[in-house]
Design a protein around this motif. Structure first.
Motif, PDB file in Angstrom:
ATOM      1  N   ILE A  46      50.545   2.460  21.253  1.00 26.57           N
ATOM      2  CA  ILE A  46      50.551   3.815  20.700  1.00 26.57           C
ATOM      3  C   ILE A  46      50.789   3.713  19.195  1.00 26.57           C
ATOM      4  O   ILE A  46      51.715   3.037  18.748  1.00 26.57           O
ATOM      5  CB  ILE A  46      51.662   4.686  21.328  1.00 26.57           C
ATOM      6  CG1 ILE A  46      51.551   4.721  22.859  1.00 26.57           C
ATOM      7  CG2 ILE A  46      51.661   6.086  20.722  1.00 26.57           C
ATOM      8  CD1 ILE A  46      50.319   5.386  23.398  1.00 26.57           C
ATOM      9  N   VAL A  47      49.948   4.397  18.430  1.00 21.75           N
ATOM     10  CA  VAL A  47      50.076   4.433  16.979  1.00 21.75           C
ATOM     11  C   VAL A  47      50.217   5.887  16.544  1.00 21.75           C
ATOM     12  O   VAL A  47      49.314   6.690  16.757  1.00 21.75           O
ATOM     13  CB  VAL A  47      48.847   3.797  16.283  1.00 21.75           C
ATOM     14  CG1 VAL A  47      48.947   3.949  14.772  1.00 21.75           C
ATOM     15  CG2 VAL A  47      48.690   2.340  16.668  1.00 21.75           C
ATOM     16  N   GLY A  48      51.361   6.213  15.979  1.00 20.18           N
ATOM     17  CA  GLY A  48      51.578   7.559  15.462  1.00 20.18           C
ATOM     18  C   GLY A  48      50.770   7.755  14.194  1.00 20.18           C
ATOM     19  O   GLY A  48      50.651   6.841  13.380  1.00 20.18           O
TER      20      GLY A  48
ATOM     21  N   LYS B 124      45.928   3.915  21.168  1.00 21.77           N
ATOM     22  CA  LYS B 124      45.864   5.374  21.213  1.00 21.77           C
ATOM     23  C   LYS B 124      46.648   5.935  20.028  1.00 21.77           C
ATOM     24  O   LYS B 124      47.780   5.539  19.778  1.00 21.77           O
ATOM     25  CB  LYS B 124      46.469   5.882  22.522  1.00 21.77           C
ATOM     26  CG  LYS B 124      46.460   7.379  22.658  1.00 21.77           C
ATOM     27  CD  LYS B 124      47.118   7.817  23.949  1.00 21.77           C
ATOM     28  CE  LYS B 124      47.248   9.322  23.984  1.00 21.77           C
ATOM     29  NZ  LYS B 124      48.061   9.765  25.117  1.00 21.77           N
ATOM     30  N   THR B 125      46.044   6.861  19.314  1.00 22.27           N
ATOM     31  CA  THR B 125      46.705   7.518  18.195  1.00 22.27           C
ATOM     32  C   THR B 125      47.316   8.831  18.680  1.00 22.27           C
ATOM     33  O   THR B 125      46.671   9.575  19.429  1.00 22.27           O
ATOM     34  CB  THR B 125      45.694   7.799  17.065  1.00 22.27           C
ATOM     35  OG1 THR B 125      45.094   6.572  16.663  1.00 22.27           O
ATOM     36  CG2 THR B 125      46.372   8.425  15.864  1.00 22.27           C
ATOM     37  N   THR B 126      48.550   9.078  18.260  1.00 20.96           N
ATOM     38  CA  THR B 126      49.213  10.326  18.645  1.00 20.96           C
ATOM     39  C   THR B 126      49.532  11.161  17.410  1.00 20.96           C
ATOM     40  O   THR B 126      49.710  10.635  16.317  1.00 20.96           O
ATOM     41  CB  THR B 126      50.525  10.069  19.412  1.00 20.96           C
ATOM     42  OG1 THR B 126      51.428   9.358  18.582  1.00 20.96           O
ATOM     43  CG2 THR B 126      50.277   9.303  20.690  1.00 20.96           C
ATOM     44  N   LYS B 127      49.592  12.446  17.617  1.00 16.77           N
ATOM     45  CA  LYS B 127      49.902  13.396  16.549  1.00 16.77           C
ATOM     46  C   LYS B 127      51.361  13.257  16.126  1.00 16.77           C
ATOM     47  O   LYS B 127      52.213  12.817  16.887  1.00 16.77           O
ATOM     48  CB  LYS B 127      49.670  14.821  17.030  1.00 16.77           C
ATOM     49  CG  LYS B 127      48.241  15.132  17.377  1.00 16.77           C
ATOM     50  CD  LYS B 127      47.608  15.797  16.219  1.00 16.77           C
ATOM     51  CE  LYS B 127      46.182  16.199  16.560  1.00 16.77           C
ATOM     52  NZ  LYS B 127      45.346  16.147  15.412  1.00 16.77           N
ATOM     53  N   THR B 128      51.645  13.693  14.916  1.00 21.53           N
ATOM     54  CA  THR B 128      53.013  13.753  14.434  1.00 21.53           C
ATOM     55  C   THR B 128      53.592  15.110  14.840  1.00 21.53           C
ATOM     56  O   THR B 128      53.002  16.151  14.551  1.00 21.53           O
ATOM     57  CB  THR B 128      53.059  13.603  12.905  1.00 21.53           C
ATOM     58  OG1 THR B 128      52.450  12.364  12.556  1.00 21.53           O
ATOM     59  CG2 THR B 128      54.487  13.631  12.390  1.00 21.53           C
TER      60      THR B 128
ATOM     61  N   GLN C  79      61.146  25.262  17.323  1.00 21.85           N
ATOM     62  CA  GLN C  79      59.869  24.964  17.964  1.00 21.85           C
ATOM     63  C   GLN C  79      59.395  23.570  17.545  1.00 21.85           C
ATOM     64  O   GLN C  79      59.643  23.135  16.421  1.00 21.85           O
ATOM     65  CB  GLN C  79      58.800  25.983  17.553  1.00 21.85           C
ATOM     66  CG  GLN C  79      59.060  27.380  18.044  1.00 21.85           C
ATOM     67  CD  GLN C  79      58.894  27.495  19.544  1.00 21.85           C
ATOM     68  OE1 GLN C  79      57.923  27.038  20.121  1.00 21.85           O
ATOM     69  NE2 GLN C  79      59.885  28.109  20.179  1.00 21.85           N
ATOM     70  N   GLU C  80      58.713  22.896  18.459  1.00 23.03           N
ATOM     71  CA  GLU C  80      58.042  21.638  18.129  1.00 23.03           C
ATOM     72  C   GLU C  80      56.561  21.939  17.951  1.00 23.03           C
ATOM     73  O   GLU C  80      55.946  22.550  18.826  1.00 23.03           O
ATOM     74  CB  GLU C  80      58.227  20.601  19.240  1.00 23.03           C
ATOM     75  CG  GLU C  80      59.619  20.040  19.306  1.00 23.03           C
ATOM     76  CD  GLU C  80      59.755  18.891  20.293  1.00 23.03           C
ATOM     77  OE1 GLU C  80      58.767  18.509  20.932  1.00 23.03           O
ATOM     78  OE2 GLU C  80      60.877  18.376  20.420  1.00 23.03           O
ATOM     79  N   THR C  81      56.015  21.529  16.808  1.00 26.00           N
ATOM     80  CA  THR C  81      54.604  21.756  16.534  1.00 26.00           C
ATOM     81  C   THR C  81      53.999  20.497  15.929  1.00 26.00           C
ATOM     82  O   THR C  81      54.710  19.672  15.345  1.00 26.00           O
ATOM     83  CB  THR C  81      54.387  22.942  15.565  1.00 26.00           C
ATOM     84  OG1 THR C  81      55.100  22.701  14.351  1.00 26.00           O
ATOM     85  CG2 THR C  81      54.861  24.257  16.180  1.00 26.00           C
ATOM     86  N   ALA C  82      52.700  20.362  16.081  1.00 25.72           N
ATOM     87  CA  ALA C  82      51.992  19.216  15.508  1.00 25.72           C
ATOM     88  C   ALA C  82      51.805  19.419  14.009  1.00 25.72           C
ATOM     89  O   ALA C  82      51.444  20.521  13.558  1.00 25.72           O
ATOM     90  CB  ALA C  82      50.632  19.040  16.177  1.00 25.72           C
TER      91      ALA C  82
ATOM     92  N   LYS D  47      61.807  18.325  10.840  1.00 25.27           N
ATOM     93  CA  LYS D  47      61.976  16.881  10.856  1.00 25.27           C
ATOM     94  C   LYS D  47      61.006  16.306  11.882  1.00 25.27           C
ATOM     95  O   LYS D  47      60.620  16.969  12.849  1.00 25.27           O
ATOM     96  CB  LYS D  47      63.412  16.483  11.173  1.00 25.27           C
ATOM     97  CG  LYS D  47      63.863  16.793  12.580  1.00 25.27           C
ATOM     98  CD  LYS D  47      65.266  16.281  12.821  1.00 25.27           C
ATOM     99  CE  LYS D  47      65.673  16.580  14.266  1.00 25.27           C
ATOM    100  NZ  LYS D  47      66.983  16.045  14.587  1.00 25.27           N
ATOM    101  N   ILE D  48      60.610  15.063  11.642  1.00 32.30           N
ATOM    102  CA  ILE D  48      59.687  14.383  12.552  1.00 32.30           C
ATOM    103  C   ILE D  48      60.441  13.954  13.802  1.00 32.30           C
ATOM    104  O   ILE D  48      61.498  13.330  13.714  1.00 32.30           O
ATOM    105  CB  ILE D  48      59.055  13.147  11.874  1.00 32.30           C
ATOM    106  CG1 ILE D  48      58.210  13.574  10.681  1.00 32.30           C
ATOM    107  CG2 ILE D  48      58.225  12.345  12.877  1.00 32.30           C
ATOM    108  CD1 ILE D  48      57.654  12.419   9.874  1.00 32.30           C
ATOM    109  N   VAL D  49      59.891  14.298  14.971  1.00 33.86           N
ATOM    110  CA  VAL D  49      60.496  13.861  16.232  1.00 33.86           C
ATOM    111  C   VAL D  49      59.637  12.830  16.954  1.00 33.86           C
ATOM    112  O   VAL D  49      60.139  12.085  17.794  1.00 33.86           O
ATOM    113  CB  VAL D  49      60.826  15.040  17.174  1.00 33.86           C
ATOM    114  CG1 VAL D  49      61.937  15.892  16.600  1.00 33.86           C
ATOM    115  CG2 VAL D  49      59.610  15.884  17.481  1.00 33.86           C
ATOM    116  N   SER D  50      58.355  12.749  16.614  1.00 37.18           N
ATOM    117  CA  SER D  50      57.491  11.694  17.163  1.00 37.18           C
ATOM    118  C   SER D  50      56.223  11.593  16.319  1.00 37.18           C
ATOM    119  O   SER D  50      55.895  12.490  15.556  1.00 37.18           O
ATOM    120  CB  SER D  50      57.132  11.958  18.627  1.00 37.18           C
ATOM    121  OG  SER D  50      56.322  13.102  18.751  1.00 37.18           O
ATOM    122  N   GLY D  51      55.551  10.458  16.478  1.00 39.01           N
ATOM    123  CA  GLY D  51      54.307  10.246  15.737  1.00 39.01           C
ATOM    124  C   GLY D  51      54.462   9.460  14.463  1.00 39.01           C
ATOM    125  O   GLY D  51      53.514   9.321  13.691  1.00 39.01           O
TER     126      GLY D  51
END
Length: 114
Positions: free
Chosen positions: A32-34, A65-69, A78-81, A98-102
């Motif tokens: 997985i690549v953020g 696989k690339t994932t969204k930030t 709220q968590e949003t891309a 703040k970034i939570v994933s990606g």
């Protein structure tokens, strides 16, 4: 090209997992690549072809696989891309996010054969 050093780290992870599980062969490696990880998927794919030579996963399929930030807003919770690399909540447009994933690259799974 720091992707080659990342690919060599993936090689170590895969070889360690294969050894710990008594694997004769690795069939597939899922990475997985953020999108905010500063890793080029294309360069990583090329580097993985180099890194797997002469290893237990030389014939393995490498899936990247690339994932969204994903951003977490401290105003509306709220968590949003993230869009267009702008640090702004997609729901309320606050900049208190703040970034939570990606923002990372990691080995998600390894398919081994005993």
């Amino acid at each position: 090209m720091h992707e080659l050093s990342l690919a060599m780290s993936v090689r170590e992870i895969v070889e360690d997992a294969a050894k710990q599980n008594g694997a004769k062969k690795v069939n597939e490696v899922n990475i997985i690549v953020g999108e905010f990880s500063s890793v080029s998927s294309d360069a990583l794919e090329f580097a993985m072809d180099v890194a797997k030579k002469g290893s237990v996963f030389e014939e393995a399929k490498i899936n990247i696989k690339t994932t969204k930030t994903i951003l977490l807003c401290s105003q509306c919770n709220q968590e949003t891309a993230m869009k267009d690399y702008i640090f702004k909540c997609g729901a309320c447009e606050s900049a208190s996010v703040k970034i939570v994933s990606g923002d990372r690259m990691y080995v998600d799974s390894i398919d081994i054969e005993n």
